[in-house]
Design a protein around this motif. Structure first.
Motif, PDB file in Angstrom:
ATOM      1  N   GLY A 140       1.570   2.361  -0.316  1.00 39.82           N
ATOM      2  CA  GLY A 140       0.001   1.502  -0.056  1.00 39.82           C
ATOM      3  C   GLY A 140      -0.424   0.322  -0.306  1.00 39.82           C
ATOM      4  O   GLY A 140      -1.395   0.517   1.209  1.00 39.82           O
ATOM      5  N   ASN A 141      -0.063  -0.469  -0.611  1.00 40.83           N
ATOM      6  CA  ASN A 141      -0.720  -2.099  -1.149  1.00 40.83           C
ATOM      7  C   ASN A 141      -0.204  -2.205   0.832  1.00 40.83           C
ATOM      8  O   ASN A 141      -1.448  -2.934   1.192  1.00 40.83           O
ATOM      9  CB  ASN A 141       0.118  -2.989  -1.541  1.00 40.83           C
ATOM     10  N   ILE A 142       0.433  -2.201   1.466  1.00 47.59           N
ATOM     11  CA  ILE A 142       0.529  -2.897   3.045  1.00 47.59           C
ATOM     12  C   ILE A 142      -0.252  -2.070   3.852  1.00 47.59           C
ATOM     13  O   ILE A 142      -1.004  -2.579   5.149  1.00 47.59           O
ATOM     14  CB  ILE A 142       2.060  -2.288   3.465  1.00 47.59           C
ATOM     15  N   SER A 143      -0.631  -0.377   3.487  1.00 47.63           N
ATOM     16  CA  SER A 143      -1.536  -0.125   4.015  1.00 47.63           C
ATOM     17  C   SER A 143      -3.227  -0.588   3.746  1.00 47.63           C
ATOM     18  O   SER A 143      -3.821  -0.742   5.135  1.00 47.63           O
ATOM     19  CB  SER A 143      -2.213   1.590   3.902  1.00 47.63           C
ATOM     20  N   PHE A 180      -5.530  -2.118   6.774  1.00 46.83           N
ATOM     21  CA  PHE A 180      -7.180  -1.331   6.768  1.00 46.83           C
ATOM     22  C   PHE A 180      -8.331  -2.818   6.590  1.00 46.83           C
ATOM     23  O   PHE A 180      -9.010  -2.458   6.277  1.00 46.83           O
ATOM     24  CB  PHE A 180      -7.011   0.051   6.859  1.00 46.83           C
ATOM     25  N   GLY A 181      -7.482  -3.706   6.006  1.00 44.32           N
ATOM     26  CA  GLY A 181      -8.751  -4.863   5.328  1.00 44.32           C
ATOM     27  C   GLY A 181      -9.553  -4.242   4.071  1.00 44.32           C
ATOM     28  O   GLY A 181     -10.457  -4.820   3.999  1.00 44.32           O
ATOM     29  N   VAL A 182      -8.613  -3.086   3.335  1.00 41.63           N
ATOM     30  CA  VAL A 182      -9.456  -2.997   2.246  1.00 41.63           C
ATOM     31  C   VAL A 182      -9.171  -4.273   0.610  1.00 41.63           C
ATOM     32  O   VAL A 182      -9.705  -4.515   0.276  1.00 41.63           O
ATOM     33  CB  VAL A 182      -8.535  -1.004   1.754  1.00 41.63           C
ATOM     34  N   ILE A 183      -7.746  -4.619   1.574  1.00 39.05           N
ATOM     35  CA  ILE A 183      -7.240  -5.817  -0.158  1.00 39.05           C
ATOM     36  C   ILE A 183      -7.038  -6.756   1.389  1.00 39.05           C
ATOM     37  O   ILE A 183      -6.734  -6.785   2.404  1.00 39.05           O
ATOM     38  CB  ILE A 183      -6.417  -5.569  -0.474  1.00 39.05           C
ATOM     39  N   ALA A 239      -4.681 -10.095  -2.823  1.00 40.53           N
ATOM     40  CA  ALA A 239      -5.013  -9.137  -3.692  1.00 40.53           C
ATOM     41  C   ALA A 239      -3.978  -8.406  -3.409  1.00 40.53           C
ATOM     42  O   ALA A 239      -3.985  -7.400  -4.494  1.00 40.53           O
ATOM     43  CB  ALA A 239      -6.015  -8.461  -4.179  1.00 40.53           C
ATOM     44  N   PHE A 240      -2.912  -8.540  -2.295  1.00 36.03           N
ATOM     45  CA  PHE A 240      -1.497  -7.640  -2.977  1.00 36.03           C
ATOM     46  C   PHE A 240      -0.935  -7.465  -3.266  1.00 36.03           C
ATOM     47  O   PHE A 240      -0.083  -6.495  -4.246  1.00 36.03           O
ATOM     48  CB  PHE A 240      -0.816  -8.556  -0.967  1.00 36.03           C
ATOM     49  N   TRP A 257      -0.007  -0.795  -8.743  1.00 38.72           N
ATOM     50  CA  TRP A 257       0.386   0.535  -8.916  1.00 38.72           C
ATOM     51  C   TRP A 257       2.167   1.129  -8.918  1.00 38.72           C
ATOM     52  O   TRP A 257       1.679   1.768  -9.155  1.00 38.72           O
ATOM     53  CB  TRP A 257      -0.025   0.137  -6.838  1.00 38.72           C
ATOM     54  N   TRP A 258       2.978   0.340  -9.086  1.00 43.14           N
ATOM     55  CA  TRP A 258       4.025   0.741  -9.710  1.00 43.14           C
ATOM     56  C   TRP A 258       4.187   0.923 -10.064  1.00 43.14           C
ATOM     57  O   TRP A 258       4.815   1.687 -11.050  1.00 43.14           O
ATOM     58  CB  TRP A 258       5.193  -0.960  -8.619  1.00 43.14           C
TER      59      TRP A 258
END
Length: 184
Positions: A133-136, A140-143, A147-148, A155-156
């Motif tokens: 999820g975070n790689i996605s 896609f430039g959302v984060i 912030a990763f 998330w986890w």
């Protein structure tokens, strides 16, 4: 109506039930959250319980429900799809690991089933969805890169806690019979 048609309808109904439940619990989690990240994700526990209750073949319901939740949140389709695949893989990993350790009903004084559930059903598998999820989101430039790791940890933790609390509550309230499922 033939047996195969009834099985197909039963399968479809369970997938839609899982997808709708996942979507609605996700909406609820985001509604009660003070930020765009929920500290607990009850959908993770609900989806794990359904797979334990009816079998791994219902994972398309997890995919559909999570995809709908991410699209509703406003993500672009490909980003939402990749994240939904990550969630589905995490749920399947939970199911597989719990079946592998021969998860059993809890007996008085025996903490092994609880430890197995927390470790193999909650903690380890949700590293998969947090990573994908975070790689996605990063791709896609959302984060951004800063912030990763915060997003990964949040998330986890939210998924693992949701699986731990809501999954366990559902298992105690409506215990599934463990073993291979062939009825759908």
């Amino acid at each position: 109506m033939g047996v195969s048609v009834r099985r197909a309808i039963n399968y479809l109904c369970w997938c839609l039930f899982l997808a709708l439940g996942y979507f609605l619990l996700g909406k609820l989690a985001l509604f009660i959250s003070v930020t765009e990240v929920s500290p607990i994700w009850p959908s993770a526990g609900f989806s794990l319980w359904v797979l334990l209750f009816k079998g791994w073949r219902l994972f398309p319901g997890v995919l559909l429900g999570s995809l709908a939740a991410y699209l509703d949140y406003g993500l672009v389709f490909l980003c939402a799809l990749i994240m939904a695949v990550g969630v589905s893989l995490a749920t399947l990993t939970s199911w597989f690991l719990l079946m592998r350790v021969r998860y059993q009903q809890m007996n008085a004084g025996d903490l092994t089933p609880i430890n197995n559930f927390i470790l193999f059903g909650c903690a380890i598998p949700h590293l998969v969805s947090a990573a994908i999820g975070n790689i996605s989101l990063l791709g896609f430039g959302v984060i951004d890169q800063q912030a990763f790791w915060v997003g990964f940890g949040s998330w986890w933790f939210g998924d693992a806690l949701g699986a731990m609390i809501f999954g366990w509550m559902l298992i105690v309230a409506l215990p599934p019979e463990f073993g291979p499922r062939t009825n759908i």
